[in-house]
Design an enzyme around this catalytic site. Structure first.
Site, mmCIF file in Angstrom:
data_model
loop_
_atom_site.group_PDB
_atom_site.id
_atom_site.type_symbol
_atom_site.label_atom_id
_atom_site.label_comp_id
_atom_site.label_asym_id
_atom_site.label_seq_id
_atom_site.Cartn_x
_atom_site.Cartn_y
_atom_site.Cartn_z
ATOM 1 N N CYS A 84 49.086 38.194 26.739
ATOM 2 C CA CYS A 84 49.398 37.921 28.921
ATOM 3 C C CYS A 84 48.608 36.673 29.389
ATOM 4 C CB CYS A 84 48.618 39.150 29.280
ATOM 5 S SG CYS A 84 48.482 40.590 28.725
ATOM 6 N N SER A 100 39.974 47.674 24.185
ATOM 7 C CA SER A 100 40.721 46.069 24.823
ATOM 8 C C SER A 100 39.588 45.552 26.721
ATOM 9 C CB SER A 100 42.161 46.574 25.363
ATOM 10 O OG SER A 100 42.006 47.319 25.697
ATOM 11 N N SER A 135 45.241 39.572 25.395
ATOM 12 C CA SER A 135 44.551 40.093 23.778
ATOM 13 C C SER A 135 44.557 38.889 22.976
ATOM 14 C CB SER A 135 44.900 41.556 23.800
ATOM 15 O OG SER A 135 44.680 42.557 24.768
ATOM 16 N N ASP A 193 46.971 65.041 34.308
ATOM 17 C CA ASP A 193 47.290 65.566 35.422
ATOM 18 C C ASP A 193 47.528 64.375 36.303
ATOM 19 O OD1 ASP A 193 46.301 66.081 38.392
ATOM 20 O OD2 ASP A 193 43.832 66.168 37.629
ATOM 21 N N HIS A 234 44.330 39.384 35.814
ATOM 22 C CA HIS A 234 45.192 40.335 34.949
ATOM 23 C C HIS A 234 45.246 41.537 35.175
ATOM 24 C CE1 HIS A 234 47.898 41.056 32.200
ATOM 25 N NE2 HIS A 234 47.052 41.730 31.342
ATOM 26 N N THR A 259 50.929 52.326 31.371
ATOM 27 C CA THR A 259 50.661 51.396 31.563
ATOM 28 C C THR A 259 51.618 50.528 31.507
ATOM 29 O OG1 THR A 259 49.350 50.706 30.079
ATOM 30 C CG2 THR A 259 48.485 51.996 31.220
ATOM 31 N N ASN A 284 53.032 47.594 34.109
ATOM 32 C CA ASN A 284 52.374 45.901 33.298
ATOM 33 C C ASN A 284 53.522 45.569 33.220
ATOM 34 O OD1 ASN A 284 50.569 44.285 31.624
ATOM 35 N ND2 ASN A 284 49.318 45.202 30.328
ATOM 36 N N GLU A 293 55.136 37.970 25.969
ATOM 37 C CA GLU A 293 55.273 38.507 24.565
ATOM 38 C C GLU A 293 55.941 39.438 24.240
ATOM 39 O OE1 GLU A 293 51.278 40.058 26.304
ATOM 40 O OE2 GLU A 293 51.291 40.770 24.632
ATOM 41 N N LYS A 321 37.752 46.991 38.120
ATOM 42 C CA LYS A 321 36.527 47.089 36.795
ATOM 43 C C LYS A 321 36.116 45.702 36.780
ATOM 44 C CE LYS A 321 38.033 50.727 34.216
ATOM 45 N NZ LYS A 321 37.492 52.081 33.979
HETATM 46 N N1 CAA Z 1 41.886 61.994 37.940
HETATM 47 C C1 CAA Z 1 41.319 60.943 38.234
HETATM 48 N N2 CAA Z 1 40.197 59.993 37.134
HETATM 49 C C2 CAA Z 1 40.660 60.578 36.176
HETATM 50 C C3 CAA Z 1 41.273 62.249 35.693
HETATM 51 C C4 CAA Z 1 41.940 62.666 36.552
HETATM 52 N N3 CAA Z 1 42.566 64.141 36.511
HETATM 53 N N4 CAA Z 1 41.322 61.961 34.240
HETATM 54 C C5 CAA Z 1 40.405 60.910 33.678
HETATM 55 N N5 CAA Z 1 40.765 59.979 35.269
HETATM 56 C C6 CAA Z 1 40.127 58.152 35.361
HETATM 57 C C7 CAA Z 1 39.011 59.130 33.919
HETATM 58 O O1 CAA Z 1 37.525 59.306 34.483
HETATM 59 C C8 CAA Z 1 39.972 56.856 33.422
HETATM 60 O O2 CAA Z 1 38.417 56.353 34.483
HETATM 61 P P1 CAA Z 1 37.463 55.457 34.622
HETATM 62 O O3 CAA Z 1 38.156 54.036 33.281
HETATM 63 O O4 CAA Z 1 37.309 54.487 35.725
HETATM 64 O O5 CAA Z 1 36.732 55.924 33.290
HETATM 65 C C9 CAA Z 1 39.998 56.600 33.805
HETATM 66 O O6 CAA Z 1 41.008 57.292 34.672
HETATM 67 C C10 CAA Z 1 41.500 56.487 32.359
HETATM 68 O O7 CAA Z 1 41.109 57.913 31.673
HETATM 69 P P2 CAA Z 1 40.987 57.730 30.001
HETATM 70 O O8 CAA Z 1 40.216 56.645 30.020
HETATM 71 O O9 CAA Z 1 40.522 59.029 29.178
HETATM 72 O O10 CAA Z 1 42.597 56.839 29.822
HETATM 73 P P3 CAA Z 1 43.083 56.862 28.245
HETATM 74 O O11 CAA Z 1 42.264 57.726 26.904
HETATM 75 O O12 CAA Z 1 43.998 57.392 29.047
HETATM 76 O O13 CAA Z 1 42.993 55.010 28.033
HETATM 77 C C11 CAA Z 1 43.701 52.539 28.812
HETATM 78 C C12 CAA Z 1 43.238 54.019 29.120
HETATM 79 C C13 CAA Z 1 42.564 52.576 27.328
HETATM 80 C C14 CAA Z 1 43.546 52.145 29.650
HETATM 81 C C15 CAA Z 1 45.202 53.766 27.961
HETATM 82 O O14 CAA Z 1 46.101 53.277 28.887
HETATM 83 C C16 CAA Z 1 45.347 52.318 26.995
HETATM 84 O O15 CAA Z 1 45.569 52.135 26.164
HETATM 85 N N6 CAA Z 1 45.944 51.124 27.993
HETATM 86 C C17 CAA Z 1 47.058 49.885 27.362
HETATM 87 C C18 CAA Z 1 45.299 48.774 27.374
HETATM 88 C C19 CAA Z 1 45.240 48.207 27.498
HETATM 89 O O16 CAA Z 1 46.159 48.164 29.140
HETATM 90 N N7 CAA Z 1 43.889 48.021 28.433
HETATM 91 C C20 CAA Z 1 43.263 46.933 29.626
HETATM 92 C C21 CAA Z 1 42.427 45.721 28.562
HETATM 93 S S1 CAA Z 1 43.537 44.375 27.480
HETATM 94 C C22 CAA Z 1 44.867 43.648 28.538
HETATM 95 O O17 CAA Z 1 44.269 43.658 29.365
HETATM 96 C C23 CAA Z 1 46.126 43.035 27.798
HETATM 97 C C24 CAA Z 1 46.923 43.668 28.135
HETATM 98 O O18 CAA Z 1 48.080 43.112 29.163
HETATM 99 C C25 CAA Z 1 47.370 44.483 27.149
#
Ligand code: CAA
Length: 391
Positions: free
Chosen positions: A115, A205, A312, A33, A237, A156, A280, A83, A246
């Protein structure tokens, strides 16, 4: 000891890629979605580097207008943060130095800590200017973020470079003491030398980032930093833009404040407009956020901005900057909007072809056809050497 003159960001320039993939296209492909991407993580599209683009071409494109405006005679150092390095030994900044025709009497080095290293580069630059206020330092942060196809991180991805000229009496943002620092040995996101895509424990993360928010704020406060209410905006970041929200909510909670969503949006939203469509850009991401804030927000003169840089692994830093009177006449708003707006939208098949592209590693000649409309391009490999040329 603080300098008795201001030091900070004198000029700021952002560059990104030739191509863009929308999250509508990605969502249609993987059956997600699209609201999850738009509302859930706060991303609309991602910059995709053409095969003849990389961290060097984006960096040179970002830095060239800075050298054109200020000339190079005071730039004695280039610090290149990334990186997604293209070589294990040679600093990518040397290619940029060559493309821009900078003087040989220059020090060039590359920095790495996920980062975060763009902020290390900025702080090291401030130290150099502190020692000799006549010098300027070119700080470049440039990354192409890449996760496995079909992985949660894929949505991302993104790519961009930010070039900053650090000098005495800066025209844009004065950077202040103190800084709050935080380091924790954690495997939340990493990329072993033999991999082209990052490994990540997504939820780990996010919690590591939030733990770092607490850590840097504690150290910043103990060091005599500003009070929370003194800040006009917060530049976090942004691995995805909802992460900034968040992080800010977490900081408010941690400080015992009520979380008013309108206040959170006021503090963070103006920093997210470019990142929401670029994705990102790792080391560049927080400074892309600063560019968006300066370009889009109402007059910020004399306001304090809080910066929270997270890498990270993990290392984080919080520091403050004050926006300099007259800053608006030095911005590159039109150039930034043009760089984002002129990207060419690609379909999923083209994105996948680029994602899966790799060069043979036998040292042969592998020229790359021109795709980028940017000012510099990666012309191909020959004898294991990367060749960069003006377009
Ligand atoms: N409509 C609206 N919102 C929805 C939705 C829908 N249909 N379906 C899901 N969502 C929301 C969820 O509720 C969630 O929101 P909250 O976090 O507010 O609860 C959000 O969308 C994401 O959903 P999920 O958690 O289910 O998503 P995911 O399992 O695909 O994982 C993630 C999300 C962990 C960020 C993933 O994209 C990921 O691994 N990203 C790479 C790592 C990253 O960016 N980490 C961030 C911190 S580390 C860092 O900052 C260093 C760096 O640059 C990497």
């Amino acid at each position: 000891m603080s300098a008795d003159f201001a030091i900070g960001i004198h000029d700021l320039s952002v560059a990104t890629t030739q191509y863009v993939l929308t999250h509508e296209t990605l969502a249609a492909q993987n059956g997600t979605d699209v609201a999850k991407y738009h509302r859930g993580i706060g991303q609309r599209s991602m910059s995709v580097a053409a095969v003849d683009e990389d961290i060097v071409t984006m960096a040179a494109a970002a830095a060239a207008p800075i050298v054109a405006r200020h000339a190079a005679d005071r730039i004695r150092t280039i610090v290149f943060a990334t990186e997604t390095s293209v070589d294990q030994a040679k600093a990518a900044g040397i290619h940029v130095h060559s493309l821009l025709g900078l003087p040989s009497a220059t020090r060039v080095v590359e920095l790495k800590q996920a980062c975060y290293s763009g902020t290390a580069a900025l702080q090291f630059a401030i130290g150099l200017v502190h020692r000799d206020r006549s010098q300027q330092v070119l700080v470049i942060a440039s990354d192409v973020s890449k996760y496995e196809l079909g992985s949660p991180g894929e949505a991302t991805q993104g790519a961009a470079a930010v070039a900053m000229l650090v000098s005495a009496e800066p025209a844009l943002v004065r950077i202040e003491d103190p800084s709050g620092m935080f380091t924790a040995d954690i495997m939340d996101f990493w990329r072993p030398n033999y991999r082209t895509t990052a490994l990540v424990d997504g939820y780990e993360s996010i919690s590591a980032y939030l733990q770092a928010v607490e850590g840097v704020w504690k150290d910043y406060t103990e060091g005599g930093g500003r009070a929370l209410d003194e800040f006009g905006a917060f530049c976090y970041h942004q691995p995805f833009t909802k992460m900034a929200y968040k992080a800010h909510r977490h900081l408010l909670h941690h400080c015992g404040r009520d979380v008013d969503e309108a206040d959170v949006a006021r503090a963070v939203e103006p920093t997210t407009t470019y990142n929401a469509v670029i994705g990102n850009s790792y080391t560049a991401s927080m400074y892309v956020g600063l560019a968006a804030l300066l370009d889009d927000a109402d007059d910020l003169t004399d306001q304090a901005i809080g910066f929270l840089s997270y890498g990270s692994g993990s290392v984080a830093e919080f520091f403050a900057g004050t926006v300099v009177p007259g800053y608006r006449s030095h911005l590159r708003t039109d150039m930034h909007r043009d760089a984002i707006g002129r990207r060419q939208e690609i379909d999923y098949a083209k994105y996948r072809e680029i994602h899966e592209h790799s060069f043979p590693v036998d040292g042969g000649d592998y020229p790359v056809p021109t795709e980028t409309a940017g000012p510099y391009r990666f012309d191909g490999l020959s004898g294991h050497k990367r060749i960069y040329v003006p377009r």
